[in-house]
Enzyme design. Structure first.
Site, PDB file in Angstrom:
ATOM      1  N   ASP A 129       1.110  -1.498  -0.070  1.00 16.46           N
ATOM      2  CA  ASP A 129       0.011  -0.409  -0.064  1.00 16.46           C
ATOM      3  C   ASP A 129       0.758   1.069   0.243  1.00 16.46           C
ATOM      4  OD1 ASP A 129      -2.630  -1.695   0.022  1.00 16.46           O
ATOM      5  OD2 ASP A 129      -2.305  -1.519   2.008  1.00 16.46           O
ATOM      6  N   LYS A 156      -5.314  -1.766 -22.063  1.00 16.04           N
ATOM      7  CA  LYS A 156      -4.953  -1.121 -22.885  1.00 16.04           C
ATOM      8  C   LYS A 156      -5.442  -1.433 -24.105  1.00 16.04           C
ATOM      9  CE  LYS A 156      -3.015   3.778 -22.280  1.00 16.04           C
ATOM     10  NZ  LYS A 156      -2.443   4.678 -21.854  1.00 16.04           N
TER      11      LYS A 156
HETATM   12  O1  F6P Z   1      -2.769  -3.736   3.429  1.00 11.50           O
HETATM   13  C1  F6P Z   1      -2.533  -4.952   1.876  1.00 11.50           C
HETATM   14  C2  F6P Z   1      -3.441  -5.170   1.241  1.00 11.50           C
HETATM   15  O2  F6P Z   1      -3.278  -5.617   0.313  1.00 11.50           O
HETATM   16  C3  F6P Z   1      -4.377  -3.991   1.787  1.00 11.50           C
HETATM   17  O3  F6P Z   1      -4.133  -3.276  -0.506  1.00 11.50           O
HETATM   18  C4  F6P Z   1      -5.932  -5.270   0.882  1.00 11.50           C
HETATM   19  O4  F6P Z   1      -7.069  -4.073   1.177  1.00 11.50           O
HETATM   20  C5  F6P Z   1      -6.107  -5.467   2.134  1.00 11.50           C
HETATM   21  O5  F6P Z   1      -4.353  -5.850   2.215  1.00 11.50           O
HETATM   22  C6  F6P Z   1      -6.489  -7.431   1.690  1.00 11.50           C
HETATM   23  O6  F6P Z   1      -6.543  -7.871   2.281  1.00 11.50           O
HETATM   24  P1  F6P Z   1      -6.470  -9.502   3.012  1.00 11.50           P
HETATM   25  O7  F6P Z   1      -5.770 -10.263   2.176  1.00 11.50           O
HETATM   26  O8  F6P Z   1      -7.564  -9.938   4.094  1.00 11.50           O
HETATM   27  O9  F6P Z   1      -8.014  -9.378   1.637  1.00 11.50           O
END
Ligand code: F6P
Length: 320
Positions: A129, A156
């Site tokens: 992130d 694209k």
């Molecule tokens: O924090 C990292 C992340 O990949 C976020 O971008 C995303 O919203 C979340 O983890 C997804 O989490 P999980 O793997 O628990 O679905």
């Protein structure tokens, strides 16, 4: 001197975590320390799911995606009792310092563990992130961006063939960095991020007028934390002059062999984490600032919200 350290990966995995584990283990072993690998993040710590890591235990892992130690989000560790139990287990196993590789939630847990139990903790920012303050980059971001641009580029191609618009949803619960950077790197027409409110009418007018000027495709990248691709598509229905399709990139963004940038970053951070332990400097996160590694107090990192660089969007709008 610290004789034994522990290492764990926690929260959402990110490419390059293995390179950070390898660097931490090899630096520690070279400097005469023992290393306990803790499986499944804080959940494994509470379950005493441990393995002894030697120099050779981390051979051939740098190029692998995911994390060889596995990862989890652990509710019990979010409680004071859970962290007290973790502190006692670390003491019982004679683990004097703990290296935690993970995102904001994981680093928050690490900081509380240190405050409440006195265990030395060092954080390595590992999340796709890029939402952790005081560091320019986190381990995994670059690989994630490369995955995004590879996939958006493919979209694209087909978008041009059929003169369509694609709404591409990328990860980022609270952060628009992945959307903004991957949009900029693929010449997207627009990005929608949680940090900046979107004016759908204005945006559709711009896309419509670009369409009239001869544009044959349109890519809009949306961060999941801003809106779902379906919501965005509904706002644009019939308004942008394109037939529209939706793609959600999802967890492919978290996998894959780390890029050179992530391998180098993770190796530098793992090495520096051990050096911080040797210097008796606990409670810090290893950051990347203006190209150099730095130690920043975890409390300072966690007290701040990472500032979104609005320039990325300004530039994208000029160039698209
Ligand atoms: O924090 C990292 C992340 O990949 C976020 O971008 C995303 O919203 C979340 O983890 C997804 O989490 P999980 O793997 O628990 O679905």
């Amino acid at each position: 001197m610290v004789k034994r350290i522990g290492i764990l990966t926690s929260g959402g995995d990110s490419p390059g975590m293995n390179a950070a584990i390898r660097a931490t283990v090899r630096t520690a072993v070279t400097d005469g320390m023992k290393v306990t690998g803790i499986k499944q993040g804080y959940a494994g710590l509470l379950d005493k799911d441990f393995i002894e890591l030697e120099y050779n235990s981390v051979g051939g892992v740098m190029e692998r995606g995911g994390t060889m130690l596995r990862s989890s989000r652990c509710e019990e560790f979010m409680t004071t009792d859970g962290r007290k139990k973790a502190g006692n287990i670390l003491k019982e196993k004679e683990i004097e310092a703990l290296v935690v590789i993970g995102g904001e939630g994981s680093l928050t847990g690490a900081n509380l563990l240190m405050q409440e139990t006195g265990v030395i903790v060092i954080g390595i920012p590992g999340t796709i992130d890029n939402d952790i303050a005081e560091t320019d980059m986190c381990v995994g971001v670059d690989t994630c961006l490369n995955t995004c641009i590879d996939n958006i580029q493919r979209l694209k191609d087909t978008a041009s063939s059929h003169e369509r618009a694609f709404i591409v949803e990328v990860m980022g619960r609270n952060s628009g960095y992945v959307a903004a950077a991957s949009g900029l790197a693929t010449g997207a027409e627009a990005v929608i991020v949680p940090e900046i409110p979107v004016n759908y009418d204005k945006l559709s007018e711009r896309i419509w007028s670009e369409r009239k000027r001869g544009k044959i495709n349109c890519i809009i990248v949306v961060a999941e934390g801003a809106a779902s691709a379906y919501t965005v598509a509904r706002h644009f229905e019939h308004k942008i002059g394109y037939e529209t399709r939706i793609t959600i990139l999802g967890h492919i963004q978290r996998g894959g062999s780390p890029t050179a940038f992530d391998r180098v970053l993770a190796s530098r951070m793992g090495y520096e984490a051990v050096k911080a332990i040797e210097d008796n400097e606990g409670g810090v996160m290893i950051a990347l600032r203006a190209g150099k590694t730095a130690r920043v107090k975890l409390a300072k990192v966690l007290a701040e919200k990472k500032k979104f660089d609005k320039k990325l969007i300004e530039i994208l709008e000029v160039l698209s």
